[in-house]
Design a protein around this motif. Structure first.
Motif, PDB file in Angstrom:
ATOM      1  N   TRP B   4      55.784 -68.034  44.018  1.00 38.10           N
ATOM      2  CA  TRP B   4      56.899 -67.747  42.888  1.00 38.10           C
ATOM      3  C   TRP B   4      57.442 -66.468  43.123  1.00 38.10           C
ATOM      4  O   TRP B   4      57.072 -65.655  43.812  1.00 38.10           O
ATOM      5  N   GLU B   7      56.361 -62.413  40.559  1.00 34.01           N
ATOM      6  CA  GLU B   7      55.493 -62.164  39.279  1.00 34.01           C
ATOM      7  C   GLU B   7      55.384 -61.064  38.516  1.00 34.01           C
ATOM      8  O   GLU B   7      55.330 -61.190  37.294  1.00 34.01           O
ATOM      9  N   SER B  15      59.123 -59.981  34.268  1.00 36.23           N
ATOM     10  CA  SER B  15      57.745 -60.602  34.931  1.00 36.23           C
ATOM     11  C   SER B  15      57.837 -62.076  34.965  1.00 36.23           C
ATOM     12  O   SER B  15      58.684 -62.647  34.079  1.00 36.23           O
ATOM     13  N   LEU B  16      57.179 -62.593  35.748  1.00 32.77           N
ATOM     14  CA  LEU B  16      57.013 -64.200  35.809  1.00 32.77           C
ATOM     15  C   LEU B  16      58.331 -64.996  35.845  1.00 32.77           C
ATOM     16  O   LEU B  16      58.501 -66.007  35.281  1.00 32.77           O
ATOM     17  N   SER B  19      57.856 -68.446  37.449  1.00 33.47           N
ATOM     18  CA  SER B  19      57.037 -69.649  36.998  1.00 33.47           C
ATOM     19  C   SER B  19      57.639 -69.722  35.735  1.00 33.47           C
ATOM     20  O   SER B  19      57.625 -71.062  35.235  1.00 33.47           O
ATOM     21  N   SER B  22      60.488 -72.211  35.905  1.00 34.92           N
ATOM     22  CA  SER B  22      59.724 -73.731  36.256  1.00 34.92           C
ATOM     23  C   SER B  22      59.135 -74.183  35.234  1.00 34.92           C
ATOM     24  O   SER B  22      59.153 -75.529  34.793  1.00 34.92           O
ATOM     25  N   TYR B  72      47.524 -77.003  37.979  1.00 32.42           N
ATOM     26  CA  TYR B  72      48.062 -75.811  38.737  1.00 32.42           C
ATOM     27  C   TYR B  72      46.535 -74.919  38.953  1.00 32.42           C
ATOM     28  O   TYR B  72      46.169 -74.958  37.907  1.00 32.42           O
ATOM     29  N   GLU B  74      45.217 -71.190  40.563  1.00 31.51           N
ATOM     30  CA  GLU B  74      45.939 -69.867  41.074  1.00 31.51           C
ATOM     31  C   GLU B  74      44.468 -69.078  41.483  1.00 31.51           C
ATOM     32  O   GLU B  74      43.609 -68.868  40.880  1.00 31.51           O
ATOM     33  N   HIS B 249      49.879 -63.877  34.226  1.00 30.68           N
ATOM     34  CA  HIS B 249      49.956 -64.323  35.614  1.00 30.68           C
ATOM     35  C   HIS B 249      50.745 -65.426  35.405  1.00 30.68           C
ATOM     36  O   HIS B 249      50.963 -65.918  34.289  1.00 30.68           O
ATOM     37  N   ASP B 250      51.416 -65.865  36.844  1.00 30.32           N
ATOM     38  CA  ASP B 250      52.275 -67.057  36.683  1.00 30.32           C
ATOM     39  C   ASP B 250      51.486 -68.557  35.968  1.00 30.32           C
ATOM     40  O   ASP B 250      52.154 -69.102  35.244  1.00 30.32           O
ATOM     41  N   GLU B 253      52.248 -69.006  32.430  1.00 27.58           N
ATOM     42  CA  GLU B 253      53.393 -69.830  32.139  1.00 27.58           C
ATOM     43  C   GLU B 253      53.186 -71.326  32.456  1.00 27.58           C
ATOM     44  O   GLU B 253      53.586 -72.316  31.719  1.00 27.58           O
TER      45      GLU B 253
END
Lengths: 304, 304
Positions: B4, B7, B15-16, B19, B22, B72, B74, B249-250, B253
């Motif tokens: 990403w 982040e 931020s982010l 993500s 997307s 997804y 992480e 965090h990503d 999203e």
């Protein structure tokens, strides 16, 4: 009649410069030689422009002694809200409060505001907040019901680090300024606030250190002169409220070397060091009349 | 496997970025076009250096849909002290907490620290101090005994004016950052802290205003995927502690558009965004093994 040099210390930071020199309480070489104003002008150079030297200042006490002064009387604005709150134009000053001033540093651990659970935090600001509120309680605990026994505690400087919205504060600097007319009470207030800082530090799992900033002894004014002040104010205004002075004045230096008293004129609003503050003309008029009456009575008293 | 863009939002403050684009949760023109870094570089110019345009970013959601992603996953460091305190190398993340972030201003009246008696003060800092301590109590009141019900409250920014040793603070700015996994609980925490600010203001005779800074909805992770994460961590380490993520965090999203789960590797010490923080190699090793096992099981699960 005396026009003291630099009561406020606004330019070079040393308050009561003229009165301290005249009371022999100032070592000009040690305390003044190194001082520089914001424009970079050295204090000895500013003195020279006015025909004065550091060595010359050291002769001030000797000169003062040749005057054979019998009393020192000062009229000043209150710089506080007490007389206005009482709706009184003029007051008798009991003396200048002693001051204990320190800087504290609470040291914990910075952490992420989302990731650190409350019970694992070492939040330095919360410890400082508990300390500040405890100091207010201490000032209430030690304040008696009379003007002579009123005390104050103030946290004026607060600096939090890292000072981010998302960070638990890792360290916090906070100042404490304690004032009282009674030296013993002031000592007890200081001891209580030191205990309060330890308790706050323990609760929030942080450490605390104290650094001294200023220590001033209380200076009580002369009982005989205060009687004359009281009678004069009463004659002019009908009543003579008493109050301590929180701020320092040249009278505090004079009190150590000659019988001293002060008269306060009401401030409105009493918030100090701002153009917003004023003394209404009727109060100013009464203050001046009461002060001049005090001067007459003092001269009479010492002529006997 | 996805890498990403940005982040943290460290360079431009958003931020982010990758993500969110997307997930279709970013309006690049409105949110990014005006952003400039500390060296004065415009965000669109920084993107162009890397062959990317704002218009191109708007196609990210369409591209994501063509991938037909089934899940997804992480792996991230905890950035907090929870796993270390539990002596656990790897944990299951329940979701990312919702955030209510505000800036408060308490407005009283500056006054001289010696001249203003306690009962006539309007001390803005003491009100802020009461508020901060009340917010800590609110976070304790709403924190349940499980990781899912843990909540936090943080006052990270504190600015006092005039910030002089001899001045009662006339105004104080303070930030509040409230976080919880449960949106209803977060709402109640906010209402309680608003009441606490009013109560503190009233006690110290000051006024208080609130300005919003950030509102983020809690994002809970996928129950099915969390089961697979839990089983994998348990297989590698013997136990699978659960914890919410305070930081974003990503995955937050992604949770809106595809089944999502996260694995946390222990941080030591868990203080976030500092070089002092590290993940010990044995914990890193176990985290990676647990994560890869989760990936295998997720592929198996969706292949059925």
């Amino acid at each position: 009649l005396v026009d003291w040099a630099d009561e406020e210390g606004a330019r070079f930071g040393r308050s009561l410069m003229g009165s301290a020199a005249s009371a022999g309480a100032l070592d000009a070489e040690t305390e003044l030689a190194h001082l520089v104003d914001r424009q970079g002008v050295k204090l000895p150079d500013a003195l020279a422009e006015n025909g004065i030297t550091l060595d010359g200042m050291q002769t001030a006490r000797g000169y003062f002694d040749t005057l054979d002064a019998v009393a020192y009387l000062e009229l000043h604005i209150e710089q506080g809200p007490v007389l206005e709150a009482m709706k009184k134009p003029v007051g008798v000053v009991l003396g200048t409060m002693g001051v204990e001033r320190y800087n504290l540093r609470f040291i914990g651990q910075a952490a992420h505001s989302g990731a650190a659970p409350i019970h694992l935090r070492k939040d330095a600001f919360l410890a400082a907040a508990e300390f500040a509120l405890a100091c207010r309680e201490i000032s209430i605990k030690y304040s008696g019901k009379t003007p002579r026994t009123r005390v104050v505690a103030t946290c004026g400087v607060v600096k939090v680090e890292p000072n981010f919205v998302t960070a638990v504060p890792g360290s916090t600097e906070i100042s404490i300024d304690l004032r009282a007319l009674d030296a013993k009470v002031l000592k007890r207030m200081l001891a209580d606030s030191q205990r309060a800082s330890q308790k706050a530090a323990k609760k929030h799992l942080v450490k605390v250190t104290w650094s001294p900033l200023l220590h001033i002894t209380p200076r009580l004014f002369d009982e005989t002169l205060m009687k004359l002040v009281r009678a004069s104010i009463k004659e002019v205004t009908g009543s003579a409220p008493e109050l301590p002075s929180g701020p320092l004045h040249d009278a505090a230096e004079m009190a150590a070397v000659v019988p001293t008293a002060m008269v306060f004129a009401m401030s409105s609003p009493g918030i100090s060091h701002t153009r917003l503050e004023d003394t209404p003309v009727p109060a100013l008029d009464k203050s001046i009349r009461a002060f001049l009456l005090t001067v007459d009575r003092t001269l009479e008293h010492f002529a006997r």
